[in-house]
Design a protein around this motif. Structure first.
Motif, mmCIF file in Angstrom:
data_model
loop_
_atom_site.group_PDB
_atom_site.id
_atom_site.type_symbol
_atom_site.label_atom_id
_atom_site.label_comp_id
_atom_site.label_asym_id
_atom_site.label_seq_id
_atom_site.Cartn_x
_atom_site.Cartn_y
_atom_site.Cartn_z
ATOM 1 N N ILE A 137 0.844 -1.201 0.000
ATOM 2 C CA ILE A 137 0.000 0.000 0.000
ATOM 3 C C ILE A 137 0.879 1.250 0.000
ATOM 4 C CG2 ILE A 137 -1.758 1.290 1.265
ATOM 5 C CD1 ILE A 137 -2.616 -1.459 2.471
ATOM 6 N N ARG A 138 0.642 2.106 -0.998
ATOM 7 C CA ARG A 138 1.406 3.350 -1.109
ATOM 8 C C ARG A 138 0.606 4.553 -0.634
ATOM 9 N NH1 ARG A 138 4.241 2.657 -7.114
ATOM 10 N NH2 ARG A 138 5.499 0.806 -6.587
ATOM 11 N N SER A 139 -0.704 4.447 -0.763
ATOM 12 C CA SER A 139 -1.532 5.585 -0.362
ATOM 13 C C SER A 139 -2.880 5.118 0.145
ATOM 14 C CB SER A 139 -1.733 6.550 -1.538
ATOM 15 O OG SER A 139 -2.428 5.902 -2.589
ATOM 16 N N ILE A 140 -3.448 5.956 1.019
ATOM 17 C CA ILE A 140 -4.784 5.710 1.563
ATOM 18 C C ILE A 140 -5.661 6.899 1.163
ATOM 19 C CG2 ILE A 140 -6.147 5.328 3.643
ATOM 20 C CD1 ILE A 140 -3.579 4.337 4.997
ATOM 21 N N THR A 141 -6.674 6.639 0.357
ATOM 22 C CA THR A 141 -7.567 7.700 -0.095
ATOM 23 C C THR A 141 -8.360 8.259 1.081
ATOM 24 O OG1 THR A 141 -7.803 6.574 -2.223
ATOM 25 C CG2 THR A 141 -9.433 8.268 -1.695
ATOM 26 N N ASN A 142 -8.493 9.566 1.114
ATOM 27 C CA ASN A 142 -9.323 10.178 2.157
ATOM 28 C C ASN A 142 -10.721 9.569 2.148
ATOM 29 O OD1 ASN A 142 -7.140 11.754 2.680
ATOM 30 N ND2 ASN A 142 -8.233 13.704 2.572
ATOM 31 N N GLY A 143 -11.206 9.206 3.315
ATOM 32 C CA GLY A 143 -12.532 8.600 3.416
ATOM 33 C C GLY A 143 -12.519 7.102 3.260
ATOM 34 N N ALA A 144 -11.328 6.507 3.139
ATOM 35 C CA ALA A 144 -11.242 5.055 2.936
ATOM 36 C C ALA A 144 -11.842 4.275 4.094
ATOM 37 C CB ALA A 144 -9.786 4.645 2.731
ATOM 38 N N PHE A 145 -11.813 4.886 5.285
ATOM 39 C CA PHE A 145 -12.304 4.171 6.468
ATOM 40 C C PHE A 145 -13.642 4.710 6.980
ATOM 41 C CE2 PHE A 145 -7.578 4.002 6.672
ATOM 42 C CZ PHE A 145 -7.432 2.639 6.437
ATOM 43 N N MET A 146 -14.279 5.542 6.182
ATOM 44 C CA MET A 146 -15.583 6.073 6.591
ATOM 45 C C MET A 146 -16.579 4.934 6.775
ATOM 46 S SD MET A 146 -15.412 9.305 7.037
ATOM 47 C CE MET A 146 -17.156 9.733 7.087
ATOM 48 N N GLY A 147 -17.338 5.020 7.847
ATOM 49 C CA GLY A 147 -18.327 3.980 8.121
ATOM 50 C C GLY A 147 -17.850 2.937 9.109
ATOM 51 N N LEU A 148 -16.542 2.917 9.384
ATOM 52 C CA LEU A 148 -16.013 1.922 10.328
ATOM 53 C C LEU A 148 -16.002 2.504 11.740
ATOM 54 C CD1 LEU A 148 -12.992 0.456 8.302
ATOM 55 C CD2 LEU A 148 -15.394 -0.215 8.264
ATOM 56 N N SER A 149 -17.159 2.931 12.186
ATOM 57 C CA SER A 149 -17.259 3.655 13.448
ATOM 58 C C SER A 149 -17.034 2.777 14.671
ATOM 59 C CB SER A 149 -18.622 4.333 13.556
ATOM 60 O OG SER A 149 -19.658 3.372 13.443
ATOM 61 N N ASN A 150 -17.017 1.441 14.487
ATOM 62 C CA ASN A 150 -16.781 0.543 15.619
ATOM 63 C C ASN A 150 -15.380 -0.070 15.610
ATOM 64 O OD1 ASN A 150 -19.339 0.471 17.162
ATOM 65 N ND2 ASN A 150 -20.195 -0.257 15.222
ATOM 66 N N LEU A 151 -14.560 0.313 14.633
ATOM 67 C CA LEU A 151 -13.211 -0.261 14.534
ATOM 68 C C LEU A 151 -12.369 0.178 15.731
ATOM 69 C CD1 LEU A 151 -11.680 -2.054 12.441
ATOM 70 C CD2 LEU A 151 -10.513 0.045 11.720
ATOM 71 N N GLU A 152 -11.697 -0.819 16.367
ATOM 72 C CA GLU A 152 -10.876 -0.541 17.546
ATOM 73 C C GLU A 152 -9.386 -0.712 17.266
ATOM 74 O OE1 GLU A 152 -12.362 -3.206 20.486
ATOM 75 O OE2 GLU A 152 -14.275 -2.131 20.742
ATOM 76 N N TYR A 153 -9.046 -1.550 16.287
ATOM 77 C CA TYR A 153 -7.629 -1.823 15.988
ATOM 78 C C TYR A 153 -7.412 -1.831 14.485
ATOM 79 C CZ TYR A 153 -3.215 -4.446 15.595
ATOM 80 O OH TYR A 153 -1.946 -4.843 15.277
ATOM 81 N N LEU A 154 -6.458 -1.032 14.020
ATOM 82 C CA LEU A 154 -6.120 -0.965 12.593
ATOM 83 C C LEU A 154 -4.618 -1.118 12.430
ATOM 84 C CD1 LEU A 154 -6.662 -0.412 9.589
ATOM 85 C CD2 LEU A 154 -6.579 2.044 10.110
ATOM 86 N N ASN A 155 -4.221 -2.099 11.636
ATOM 87 C CA ASN A 155 -2.803 -2.349 11.377
ATOM 88 C C ASN A 155 -2.521 -2.221 9.889
ATOM 89 O OD1 ASN A 155 -0.173 -3.242 11.191
ATOM 90 N ND2 ASN A 155 -0.473 -5.078 12.429
ATOM 91 N N VAL A 156 -1.793 -1.165 9.511
ATOM 92 C CA VAL A 156 -1.349 -0.985 8.128
ATOM 93 C C VAL A 156 0.174 -0.894 8.105
ATOM 94 C CG1 VAL A 156 -3.432 0.010 7.123
ATOM 95 C CG2 VAL A 156 -1.861 1.490 8.363
ATOM 96 N N GLY A 157 0.812 -1.572 9.061
ATOM 97 C CA GLY A 157 2.269 -1.606 9.116
ATOM 98 C C GLY A 157 2.866 -2.426 7.992
ATOM 99 N N TYR A 158 4.177 -2.238 7.778
ATOM 100 C CA TYR A 158 4.906 -2.980 6.747
ATOM 101 C C TYR A 158 4.275 -2.798 5.363
ATOM 102 C CZ TYR A 158 7.487 -5.331 10.494
ATOM 103 O OH TYR A 158 8.279 -5.599 11.584
#
Length: 569
Positions: A144-165
């Motif tokens: 992954i090189r880029s994350i578009t703005n709004g990519a995570f919209m709607g994930l209001s219950n997400l507690e853990y996000l890993n985009v490492g490596y």
């Protein structure tokens, strides 16, 4: 004779109920398990089966679906549309390159999604639409090189996000919009150079942020705006050269800040402003020669190792009134009197691996709570009277591997609570009878690997609590009678690898609690009878590798009678 009663026959109603139940069971279709997967109730395991696409006919009752370790390349839109009961979906270690809008449509109850270790290059807006109940999302180890703005919209219950490596280079304003419940965010091991102001807007519940192993150069005063509940911030292994004053303002709940392995050359008085609750600060492997003027009233641990510090000024730690642990492996040559005034709560001070040659009187004044002082691997040559003045609570002092030749009378005076003293691997030749005066609570004394030739009678007489005495690998030739009088509680004496020639029957007199006596690798020719007279039952005497030629008939009578084991190979 007792009459027997036959079991009554089922009535017509019972028969009817059973018949209907059987009809229902027989008429209910058996949901097939997609081959070659394995199924058990609501679990469907399809991992490592060689799939190149999502298999068909996955039961709509499935709650756990494992599709990892396959060769899946593409996921068509609406593939999971009928799996509304799915709670766990594992897609890691495939060859997925793209996630399009609608990929996860229908998964309204999904709580955990793993798509790590794939070939995904971008997270598009709308890709994750419909995952209202998702709590854990793993997207690490992709491209992954880029994350578009709004990519995570709607994930209001997400507690853990890993985009490492991944290969992310920039975090833009609004990158993580919509993640109002996020508690941990891992963006480590990317190529991030720039973090725009507002990149973390909306992450009101975030408690841990991992940004280590990136290419960040500057931290500005709007980088972390809004992270009011952040407790752990990891910025180690970046390329940070400067931190704008006030960069951490607003992080009043931060407990740990890790900045090690960067290129920071200076910490200004306002650099860490706002970190009123900080407990741990790690600045190892930077180039910070001075720490004066920093005020962190609740800091407990400070790491300043390998930071090019050569001298500790007398105001170096002013403002760190709650500090308990301090680590200072550097190139320090001098400790100025009064350096530690103001840090009276300090309990552990690590000064090993420096270039300290002299400890001046008053060097440690003010450290009334210090329990451990580590000075090993320095270049100290002399311990003078008053070197450790003020350390009334000290319980462990480590001076091993220095160049100590002389220990002056009263060098350890005032150390009434000292229990462990390590002086091994120095250049000590003689120990006088006033060297250890006042150390009545000492239990462990390490003097091995020196060049000690002579120990004056009465040297250990004041060490009434001594349990373990290590004198191996010195140049001791003679042990005078009564040399060990005083420490009557000794458990172990190690005199291996010296050049002792004779052991008299009074050498170890009074050591009624001795467990083990080591005399291996000496030049002993004679052992007088009753050498271990009065020792505790079932002890051990080691005499291996000597040149014993003279043993009286009753030499070991006492030893054997009390159950001692003798090694004399």
């Amino acid at each position: 004779m007792m009459a027997t009663t036959a079991n009554p026959l089922p009535n017509r109603t019972t028969v009817a109920v059973i018949a209907v139940s059987l009809l229902v069971l027989l008429s209910t279709p058996v949901v097939p398990c997609p081959g070659p997967c394995s199924c058990s109730r609501t679990y469907v395991g399809c991992s490592g089966r060689g799939f190149t696409a999502i298999p068909d006919n996955i039961p709509n009752t499935t709650t756990w679906l494992g599709l990892h370790d396959n060769g899946i390349q593409t996921i068509n839109n609406n593939t999971f549309i009928d799996l509304s009961n799915l709670m766990y979906l594992s897609l890691h270690n495939n060859v997925i390159t793209t996630l399009s809008n609608g990929t996860f449509s229908g998964l309204s109850n999904l709580q955990r999604l793993s798509i790590s270790q794939n070939l995904i290059r971008k997270i598009h807006s709308g890709t994750l639409n419909g995952l209202f109940n998702l709590k854990i999302l793993n997207m690490n180890h992709n491209f992954i090189r880029s994350i578009t703005n709004g990519a995570f919209m709607g994930l209001s219950n997400l507690e853990y996000l890993n985009v490492g490596y991944n290969s992310i280079t920039t975090l833009n304003n609004g990158t993580f919009s919509g993640l109002s419940s996020l508690q941990r965010l891992d963006i480590s091991h990317n190529r991030i150079r720039r973090i725009s102001g507002g990149a973390f807007d909306g992450l009101l519940r975030l408690s841990r942020l991992d940004l280590d192993y990136n290419l960040i150069r500057n931290i500005t005063n709007d980088t972390f705006v809004g992270l009011f509940n952040l407790e752990y911030l990891d910025l180690r292994h970046n390329s940070i050269t400067s931190i704008t004053s006030g960069a951490f303002t607003g992080l009043s709940n931060l407990l740990t800040l890790d900045l090690r392995n960067n290129f920071i050359t200076r910490i200004h008085s306002n650099t860490l402003a706002g970190l009123s609750n900080l407990r741990t600060l790690d600045l190892d492997k930077n180039a910070i020669p001075n720490f004066s003027g920093i005020v962190l009233p609740n800091l407990k641990r400070l790491y300043l190792r390998y930071s090019d510090i050569t001298r500790l000024a007398n105001d170096f730690f002013t403002g760190l009134s709650s500090l308990n642990y301090l680590y200072l492996h550097n190139d320090i040559t001098t400790i100025v009197s009064g350096t530690f005034i103001g840090v009276s709560s300090l309990q552990y001070l690590d000064l090993h691996n420096n270039n300290i040659k002299t400890i001046t009187n008053g060097s440690f004044i003010g450290l009334t709570s210090l329990s451990t002082l580590d000075l090993q691997n320095n270049k100290i040559t002399t311990i003078t009277n008053g070197s450790f003045t003020g350390l009334s609570s000290l319980s462990e002092l480590d001076l091993q591997n220095n160049n100590i030749k002389t220990i002056c009378s009263g060098a350890f005076s005032g150390l009434d609570n000292l229990q462990i003293l390590n002086l091994d691997e120095n250049l000590i030749t003689n120990i006088s009878n006033d060297t250890f005066v006042g150390l009545s609570r000492l239990t462990h004394l390490y003097l091995h690997n020196n060049v000690i030739m002579d120990i004056e009678r009465g040297t250990f007489s004041s060490l009434s609590s001594l349990l373990y005495l290590y004198l191996q690998n010195n140049n001791i030739t003679t042990i005078d009678n009564g040399i060990f009088s005083g420490p009557g509680n000794l458990r172990i004496i190690n005199l291996d690898d010296n050049i002792i020639t004779y052991i008299s029957n009074d050498t170890f007199a009074g050591l009624s609690r001795l467990w083990s006596l080591y005399l291996r690798n000496n030049a002993i020719t004679t052992v007088a009878s009753g050498t271990s007279s009065g020792f505790v039952n079932h002890g051990r005497l080691y005499l291996d590798n000597n040149i014993i030629t003279n043993i009286n008939n009753d030499t070991f009578v006492v030893e054997l009678s009390v159950g001692w084991t003798i090694f004399a190979h």
